[in-house]
Motif scaffolding. Structure first.
Motif, short mmCIF file in Angstrom:
data_model
loop_
_atom_site.label_atom_id
_atom_site.label_comp_id
_atom_site.label_asym_id
_atom_site.label_seq_id
_atom_site.Cartn_x
_atom_site.Cartn_y
_atom_site.Cartn_z
N LEU A 219 49.94 41.23 46.01
CA LEU A 219 49.82 41.52 44.53
C LEU A 219 49.72 40.11 43.76
O LEU A 219 49.09 40.22 42.54
CB LEU A 219 50.56 42.47 43.99
CG LEU A 219 50.38 43.96 44.49
CD1 LEU A 219 51.23 44.98 43.89
CD2 LEU A 219 49.07 44.42 44.54
N ASP A 220 50.26 39.07 44.05
CA ASP A 220 50.43 37.95 43.43
C ASP A 220 49.01 37.24 43.23
O ASP A 220 49.02 36.37 42.28
CB ASP A 220 51.55 37.24 44.06
CG ASP A 220 51.03 36.51 45.49
OD1 ASP A 220 50.78 37.55 46.46
OD2 ASP A 220 51.01 35.74 45.85
N LYS A 221 48.12 37.46 44.06
CA LYS A 221 46.74 36.78 43.80
C LYS A 221 45.73 37.50 42.85
O LYS A 221 44.72 37.24 42.78
CB LYS A 221 46.28 36.84 45.58
CG LYS A 221 46.78 36.05 46.47
CD LYS A 221 47.00 34.69 46.12
CE LYS A 221 47.56 33.75 47.39
NZ LYS A 221 47.61 32.44 46.90
N VAL A 222 46.40 38.92 42.68
CA VAL A 222 45.44 39.83 41.80
C VAL A 222 45.51 39.49 40.19
O VAL A 222 46.85 39.49 39.95
CB VAL A 222 45.82 41.24 42.11
CG1 VAL A 222 44.88 42.08 41.18
CG2 VAL A 222 45.31 41.49 43.49
N ASP A 223 44.46 39.44 39.51
CA ASP A 223 44.61 39.27 38.20
C ASP A 223 44.26 40.48 37.50
O ASP A 223 44.69 40.52 36.41
CB ASP A 223 43.54 38.21 37.54
CG ASP A 223 44.00 36.67 38.30
OD1 ASP A 223 44.78 36.20 37.89
OD2 ASP A 223 43.27 36.18 38.92
N MET A 224 43.36 41.36 37.59
CA MET A 224 43.24 42.52 37.20
C MET A 224 42.48 43.70 37.91
O MET A 224 42.21 43.37 39.28
CB MET A 224 42.06 42.25 36.26
CG MET A 224 41.45 43.37 35.46
SD MET A 224 39.88 43.14 34.34
CE MET A 224 40.69 42.04 33.11
N VAL A 225 42.98 44.90 37.83
CA VAL A 225 42.45 46.01 38.51
C VAL A 225 41.65 46.94 37.58
O VAL A 225 42.25 47.39 36.57
CB VAL A 225 43.73 47.09 39.32
CG1 VAL A 225 43.13 47.95 39.91
CG2 VAL A 225 44.41 46.02 40.22
#
Length: 260
Positions: A219-225
């Motif tokens: 999840l540390d790579k994710v900016d937006m969902v």
């Protein structure tokens, strides 16, 4: 009792209790903490087990994704998610658009002049008549199951591009991150993430709290969902901890998006 026998027994306990701690393993099997830790390392290699601090938990696993043409096709939910994603594309952006039904919906709403790199033949068909959008189709082998170009040639070509944003389809999303049942799909998604400044997951809520065999990223790579329903409290807390922006769309009025 051998370690293999203990692991089978521990997995059986996990199936019942959903969580197993180091202390419980020590007491139940009369072994040292060091032995229990070694067991947990082995146990964590199973597809439905996730190691946590001081133990392990059971995580639902999807054995595979449905073939593309058997998935729900461009429902109001998919269209709403796709439209919200398209609105995040600024004029003259360089973006990667992954394959999948929600990304196909996104392609229908793209209007701003942009350069799009994609491996989706359905996105290609929808963008072919939009002259203000320049399309780079990845080369390689067509995967009929996913209706997408996959394989090492496509991964190698991706390394030639640097983009502002990648809009990534989701097979399964849990507190441990993004995963898929296909090794080729995992490889190309990893390359897409590597070449983008911002990672945006385009994800219907049915993919939450699921886990597949091939891990893609944390999840540390994710900016937006972007999704249609908020996740459960555990996953929502994990989003908040990582500073992930959550965009929940309103299906009844696709122009009105609710940001949380």
């Amino acid at each position: 009792m051998t370690q293999d026998e203990r692991l089978l027994a521990q997995h059986a306990l996990l199936l019942k209790a959903k969580k197993l701690t180091t202390e419980q393993i020590c007491l139940h099997f009369d072994i040292s903490r060091d032995s229990a830790r070694r067991d947990l390392i082995k146990l964590g290699e199973l597809a439905d087990v996730q190691r946590i601090r001081g133990g392990a938990i059971l995580v639902p696993v999807q054995e595979s994704t449905l073939p593309y043409l058997q998935r729900e096709q461009l429902s109001d939910r998919k269209l709403a998610i796709g439209e919200a994603a398209a609105h995040l594309v600024n004029e003259n952006d360089f973006i990667i658009v992954d394959s999948g039904t929600s990304l196909t919906a996104m392609a229908t709403y793209l209007t701003n002049p942009a350069t799009v790199v994609t491996n989706s033949i359905d996105c290609l068909a929808l963008l072919a008549d939009k002259e203000s959008i320049h399309v780079q189709l990845l080369g390689g082998k067509l995967n009929h199951y996913h209706r997408a170009i996959l394989g090492p040639k496509a991964v190698k070509q991706l390394l030639e591009y640097q983009v502002n944003k990648v809009f990534l389809g989701v097979c399964a999303l849990s507190e441990s991150g993004l995963s898929t049942s296909s090794e080729d799909e995992a490889d190309i998604k990893k390359a897409m993430i590597q070449q983008a400044q911002q990672l945006i997951l385009v994800c219907d809520s049915q993919k939450f709290e699921q886990q597949n065999f091939h891990h893609i990223c944390g999840l540390d790579k994710v900016d937006m969902v972007i999704t249609d329903q908020p996740p459960g409290q555990n996953l929502l807390s994990a989003f908040e901890k990582q500073g992930i922006e959550l965009l929940v769309v309103n299906q009844t009025n696709k122009g009105n998006n609710n940001e949380q």
